[in-house]
Design an enzyme around this catalytic site. Sequence first.
Site, PDB file in Angstrom:
ATOM      1  N   GLY A  12      -2.563   8.697   0.476  1.00 43.25           N
ATOM      2  CA  GLY A  12      -3.709   9.690   0.723  1.00 43.25           C
ATOM      3  C   GLY A  12      -4.854   9.473   0.215  1.00 43.25           C
ATOM      4  N   SER A  13      -5.336   8.513  -0.458  1.00 40.90           N
ATOM      5  CA  SER A  13      -6.595   8.619  -1.010  1.00 40.90           C
ATOM      6  C   SER A  13      -7.832   9.019  -0.017  1.00 40.90           C
ATOM      7  CB  SER A  13      -6.743   7.004  -1.740  1.00 40.90           C
ATOM      8  OG  SER A  13      -7.313   6.341  -0.657  1.00 40.90           O
ATOM      9  N   ASN A  14      -7.544   8.611   1.316  1.00 40.18           N
ATOM     10  CA  ASN A  14      -8.474   8.941   2.420  1.00 40.18           C
ATOM     11  C   ASN A  14      -8.599  10.381   2.649  1.00 40.18           C
ATOM     12  OD1 ASN A  14     -10.317   6.470   3.517  1.00 40.18           O
ATOM     13  ND2 ASN A  14      -8.012   5.710   3.081  1.00 40.18           N
ATOM     14  N   LYS A  65      11.554   9.856  19.938  1.00 42.82           N
ATOM     15  CA  LYS A  65       9.977  10.012  19.617  1.00 42.82           C
ATOM     16  C   LYS A  65       9.313  11.092  20.335  1.00 42.82           C
ATOM     17  CE  LYS A  65       5.827   7.389  18.791  1.00 42.82           C
ATOM     18  NZ  LYS A  65       5.057   6.099  18.441  1.00 42.82           N
ATOM     19  N   MET A  90       1.420   5.634   9.618  1.00 41.34           N
ATOM     20  CA  MET A  90       1.950   4.279   9.776  1.00 41.34           C
ATOM     21  C   MET A  90       2.949   4.343  11.110  1.00 41.34           C
ATOM     22  SD  MET A  90       0.510   2.573   7.361  1.00 41.34           S
ATOM     23  CE  MET A  90       1.408   0.934   7.499  1.00 41.34           C
ATOM     24  N   LEU A  92       2.549   4.532  15.601  1.00 44.98           N
ATOM     25  CA  LEU A  92       1.921   4.754  16.878  1.00 44.98           C
ATOM     26  C   LEU A  92       1.901   6.028  17.399  1.00 44.98           C
ATOM     27  CD1 LEU A  92       2.606   1.691  19.147  1.00 44.98           C
ATOM     28  CD2 LEU A  92       0.235   2.482  18.157  1.00 44.98           C
ATOM     29  N   ILE A  93       0.687   6.727  17.737  1.00 42.98           N
ATOM     30  CA  ILE A  93       0.729   7.987  18.422  1.00 42.98           C
ATOM     31  C   ILE A  93       1.203   7.610  19.919  1.00 42.98           C
ATOM     32  CG2 ILE A  93      -0.794   9.729  19.323  1.00 42.98           C
ATOM     33  CD1 ILE A  93      -0.457   9.823  16.442  1.00 42.98           C
ATOM     34  N   ASN A 107      -8.759   6.848  13.985  1.00 49.74           N
ATOM     35  CA  ASN A 107      -8.048   6.161  13.084  1.00 49.74           C
ATOM     36  C   ASN A 107      -9.246   5.190  12.170  1.00 49.74           C
ATOM     37  OD1 ASN A 107      -5.722   5.109  11.607  1.00 49.74           O
ATOM     38  ND2 ASN A 107      -5.808   3.316  12.854  1.00 49.74           N
ATOM     39  N   HIS A 109      -9.090   1.664   9.948  1.00 52.16           N
ATOM     40  CA  HIS A 109      -8.301   0.390   9.678  1.00 52.16           C
ATOM     41  C   HIS A 109      -8.788  -0.454   8.724  1.00 52.16           C
ATOM     42  CE1 HIS A 109      -5.154  -2.559  10.902  1.00 52.16           C
ATOM     43  NE2 HIS A 109      -6.225  -3.429  10.873  1.00 52.16           N
TER      44      HIS A 109
HETATM   45  C1  GRF Z   1      -6.153   2.651   4.236  1.00 52.13           C
HETATM   46  O1  GRF Z   1      -6.550   1.281   3.869  1.00 52.13           O
HETATM   47  C2  GRF Z   1      -6.483   2.728   5.793  1.00 52.13           C
HETATM   48  O2  GRF Z   1      -7.297   1.744   6.296  1.00 52.13           O
HETATM   49  C3  GRF Z   1      -5.036   2.317   6.185  1.00 52.13           C
HETATM   50  O3  GRF Z   1      -4.181   2.662   5.676  1.00 52.13           O
HETATM   51  C4  GRF Z   1      -4.632   3.057   4.022  1.00 52.13           C
HETATM   52  C5  GRF Z   1      -4.361   4.307   3.807  1.00 52.13           C
HETATM   53  O4  GRF Z   1      -4.680   4.571   2.399  1.00 52.13           O
HETATM   54  N1  GRF Z   1      -4.893   2.592   7.723  1.00 52.13           N
HETATM   55  P1  GRF Z   1      -4.628   5.732   1.693  1.00 52.13           P
HETATM   56  O5  GRF Z   1      -3.124   6.212   1.967  1.00 52.13           O
HETATM   57  O6  GRF Z   1      -5.497   6.727   2.417  1.00 52.13           O
HETATM   58  O7  GRF Z   1      -5.003   5.716   0.295  1.00 52.13           O
END
Ligand code: GRF
Length: 199
Positions: A12-14, A65, A90, A92-93, A107, A109
């Site tokens: 969850g760093s993003n 699902k 992780m 697919l929607i 999303n 990536h």
């Molecule tokens: C990120 O590198 C993103 O591009 C990919 O999954 C990773 C998630 O990292 N889809 P975090 O959980 O946000 O740290």
Amino acid sequence: MKRIAIFASGSGSNFEAIVEATLKGNLGCEVVLLFTDKKDAYVLERAKKFNIPAVARSIKDFLNKEAFERSILSVLKQEKIDFIVLAGYMRLIGPTILHKYTGKIVNIHPSLLPSFPGKDAIQQAMEKGVKITGVTIHYVDQGMDTGPIIAQKAVEITEEDTYETLKEKIQAIEHYLYPETLKILFREDEKSGEEARIK
Ligand code: GRF
């Protein structure tokens, strides 16, 4: 002000970078919900830290699902969610959510799509020996990392790079590119709404 839900399965760093950006600057959105499909994901700790309501549901607890996604949809409806932001989700929607949120799911990536879609994109790039990889933000469609591209940023892979250093470089970009892109997206969305009202 858009009401967004972030979907994440891992660290969850993003998630944290987006939440921090919404608290600091005017992103045109408010993170009102975290959804995770992993009941022990570290992102839940981050949500707690920021007092953001979190819902954790495992697909294993549902018949299929469709039932899983219907249960998510009812939370999204309850919270009046306008937009879904996938950040390390992780899974697919499926069509159940896609039909209700067409053009309203994005999303991030860790590669320059269409190169290296799917899992382990950083590892895939290293194994292939490419000299440039990067980050892509795109709309979500029914495919695996196939929707229309919104933003990209390149990252050089040097001789000295290891998986860890490359991941660090990629994530450093993600943490500013995602909030910045969302800001532009919501500003444009707002503008087109205003134009529609004037017409
Ligand atoms: C990120 O590198 C993103 O591009 C990919 O999954 C990773 C998630 O990292 N889809 P975090 O959980 O946000 O740290």
